[in-house]
Design a protein around this motif. Structure first.
Motif, mmCIF file in Angstrom:
data_model
loop_
_atom_site.group_PDB
_atom_site.id
_atom_site.type_symbol
_atom_site.label_atom_id
_atom_site.label_comp_id
_atom_site.label_asym_id
_atom_site.label_seq_id
_atom_site.Cartn_x
_atom_site.Cartn_y
_atom_site.Cartn_z
ATOM 1 N N LEU A 57 -28.329 6.599 -12.237
ATOM 2 C CA LEU A 57 -27.372 5.888 -11.330
ATOM 3 C C LEU A 57 -26.477 4.798 -12.189
ATOM 4 N N ASP A 58 -25.225 4.827 -11.808
ATOM 5 C CA ASP A 58 -24.227 4.104 -12.748
ATOM 6 C C ASP A 58 -24.799 2.462 -13.061
ATOM 7 N N ARG A 59 -25.385 1.915 -12.046
ATOM 8 C CA ARG A 59 -25.630 0.496 -12.106
ATOM 9 C C ARG A 59 -26.899 0.272 -13.273
ATOM 10 N N CYS A 60 -27.545 1.294 -13.358
ATOM 11 C CA CYS A 60 -28.766 1.348 -14.409
ATOM 12 C C CYS A 60 -28.181 1.509 -15.778
ATOM 13 N N ARG A 61 -27.459 2.588 -15.605
ATOM 14 C CA ARG A 61 -26.798 2.934 -17.154
ATOM 15 C C ARG A 61 -25.916 1.736 -17.621
ATOM 16 N N GLN A 62 -25.175 1.039 -16.583
ATOM 17 C CA GLN A 62 -24.609 -0.008 -16.974
ATOM 18 C C GLN A 62 -25.237 -1.421 -17.439
ATOM 19 N N THR A 63 -26.501 -1.253 -16.845
ATOM 20 C CA THR A 63 -27.325 -2.486 -17.277
ATOM 21 C C THR A 63 -27.800 -2.512 -18.687
ATOM 22 N N VAL A 64 -28.282 -1.172 -19.058
ATOM 23 C CA VAL A 64 -28.556 -1.183 -20.522
ATOM 24 C C VAL A 64 -27.551 -0.837 -21.770
ATOM 25 N N GLU A 80 -34.229 11.485 -13.160
ATOM 26 C CA GLU A 80 -34.021 11.581 -11.923
ATOM 27 C C GLU A 80 -35.168 10.973 -11.244
ATOM 28 N N ARG A 81 -36.177 10.957 -11.489
ATOM 29 C CA ARG A 81 -37.493 10.389 -10.762
ATOM 30 C C ARG A 81 -37.484 9.041 -10.931
ATOM 31 N N LEU A 82 -36.724 8.354 -11.629
ATOM 32 C CA LEU A 82 -36.382 6.914 -11.741
ATOM 33 C C LEU A 82 -35.386 6.319 -10.785
ATOM 34 N N GLY A 83 -34.590 7.332 -10.275
ATOM 35 C CA GLY A 83 -33.417 6.965 -9.465
ATOM 36 C C GLY A 83 -34.004 6.297 -8.007
ATOM 37 N N GLU A 84 -33.166 5.631 -7.498
ATOM 38 C CA GLU A 84 -33.198 4.841 -6.243
ATOM 39 C C GLU A 84 -34.046 5.684 -5.148
ATOM 40 N N CYS A 85 -34.724 5.202 -4.153
ATOM 41 C CA CYS A 85 -35.061 6.032 -3.072
ATOM 42 C C CYS A 85 -33.864 6.582 -2.444
ATOM 43 N N ARG A 86 -34.228 7.832 -1.690
ATOM 44 C CA ARG A 86 -32.908 8.230 -1.063
ATOM 45 C C ARG A 86 -33.156 7.940 0.593
ATOM 46 N N TYR A 87 -32.382 7.271 0.717
ATOM 47 C CA TYR A 87 -32.425 6.523 2.187
ATOM 48 C C TYR A 87 -31.931 7.372 3.160
ATOM 49 N N GLY A 88 -31.426 8.361 3.036
ATOM 50 C CA GLY A 88 -30.724 9.248 3.816
ATOM 51 C C GLY A 88 -29.490 8.535 4.632
ATOM 52 N N ASP A 89 -29.797 8.748 6.135
ATOM 53 C CA ASP A 89 -28.509 7.975 7.047
ATOM 54 C C ASP A 89 -28.540 6.436 6.838
ATOM 55 N N TRP A 90 -29.403 6.047 6.024
ATOM 56 C CA TRP A 90 -29.139 4.605 5.967
ATOM 57 C C TRP A 90 -28.485 4.183 4.744
ATOM 58 N N THR A 91 -28.326 5.116 4.069
ATOM 59 C CA THR A 91 -27.369 4.633 2.823
ATOM 60 C C THR A 91 -26.006 4.413 3.129
ATOM 61 N N GLY A 92 -25.546 3.086 2.401
ATOM 62 C CA GLY A 92 -24.266 2.646 2.736
ATOM 63 C C GLY A 92 -24.209 1.707 3.840
ATOM 64 N N ARG A 93 -25.111 1.572 4.631
ATOM 65 C CA ARG A 93 -25.241 0.709 5.918
ATOM 66 C C ARG A 93 -25.448 -0.669 5.380
ATOM 67 N N SER A 94 -25.052 -1.512 6.029
ATOM 68 C CA SER A 94 -25.454 -3.168 5.744
ATOM 69 C C SER A 94 -26.617 -3.290 6.172
ATOM 70 N N LEU A 95 -27.216 -4.275 5.351
ATOM 71 C CA LEU A 95 -28.726 -4.525 5.651
ATOM 72 C C LEU A 95 -28.920 -5.503 6.986
ATOM 73 N N ALA A 96 -27.904 -6.138 7.217
ATOM 74 C CA ALA A 96 -27.884 -6.833 8.580
ATOM 75 C C ALA A 96 -27.881 -5.887 9.661
ATOM 76 N N GLU A 97 -27.076 -4.919 9.728
ATOM 77 C CA GLU A 97 -27.106 -3.873 10.490
ATOM 78 C C GLU A 97 -28.536 -3.022 10.804
#
Length: 230
Positions: A57-64, A80-97
């Motif tokens: 994912l870009d944010r990791c590649r940009q970090t290094v 890819e096994r080190l990629g973020e958890c696949r959050y399914g329908d939660w992806t892109g939603r606000s944490l407050a929600e």
């Protein structure tokens, strides 16, 4: 055995806006995250890294990226096994929600029971399994390539790193929410034939102590606590 430095990516645009990024495209480091990435390269400047492995994912590649720019002898390996958890329908939603969803309390109290909703949702058990499998396999490969005193780095995500730390400490996955790793922090683990050692957790300070140095023979824990010689 080699020493693994686990780096969480720098602060991202999703972090600063309170959104669960997951595998969303277009999530990058924000201005603070870019500064953290530059600072990370400086903190690592005196260490003889043998390899750098990253989430794709870009944010990791940009970090290094600043680290790799300063160390042209290092090439970036991705898993890819080190990629973020696949959050399914939660992806892109606000944490407050999301905090109002019934599943949220299970994520907090019993992560091992959680599979995120939607066709692309992953269980936290599977996330943990693939992440631990990845770092242990890479650690063995780094040792074969560079020897037992090698120092290598993985750049990944918060939940991934927490799961790897929980495994290293022998903790049930249901306890992994007790672990905290900040953006651009460094966690260090050394695997041995006897047990893993957690050398540092979520560190944002100096890293010079990880330069290779002589160690006593064997992998027994020091009775009474570490003598400061690793």
């Amino acid at each position: 055995m080699p020493t693994l430095l686990l780096v969480r990516h720098g602060r991202s645009t999703a972090n600063s806006s309170g959104v669960l990024a997951g595998w969303s495209p277009g999530v990058s480091l924000d201005e603070q995250g870019e500064q953290q990435a530059k600072g990370l390269a400086e903190r690592l400047s005196g260490l003889p890294l043998s390899a750098v492995v990253s989430s794709p994912l870009d944010r990791c590649r940009q970090t290094v990226a600043p680290l790799l720019a300063a160390r042209p002898e290092l090439s970036l390996r991705m898993d890819e096994r080190l990629g973020e958890c696949r959050y399914g329908d939660w992806t892109g939603r606000s944490l407050a929600e999301l905090s109002k969803e019934p599943l949220w309390s299970t994520v907090q109290a019993q992560p091992s029971a959680v599979t995120f909703p939607g066709p692309d949702g992953e269980s936290l058990r599977e996330m943990s399994r693939r992440a631990v499998e990845s770092v242990r396999e890479w650690d063995a490969e780094i040792e074969r390539e560079h020897g037992a005193e090698a120092l290598w780095l993985v750049c990944s995500h918060g939940d991934i790193i927490k799961a790897i730390v929980a495994d290293a400490l022998g903790l049930h996955l249901d306890l992994f929410q007790r672990i905290s790793v900040e953006p651009a922090s460094v966690t260090a683990i050394r695997y041995t034939p006897v047990r893993p050692y957690l050398l540092r957790l979520g560190d944002t300070g100096e890293l010079a102590g990880f330069a290779p140095r002589p160690r006593p023979e064997g992998d027994d824990a020091v009775v009474g606590g570490s003598t400061g010689t690793r």
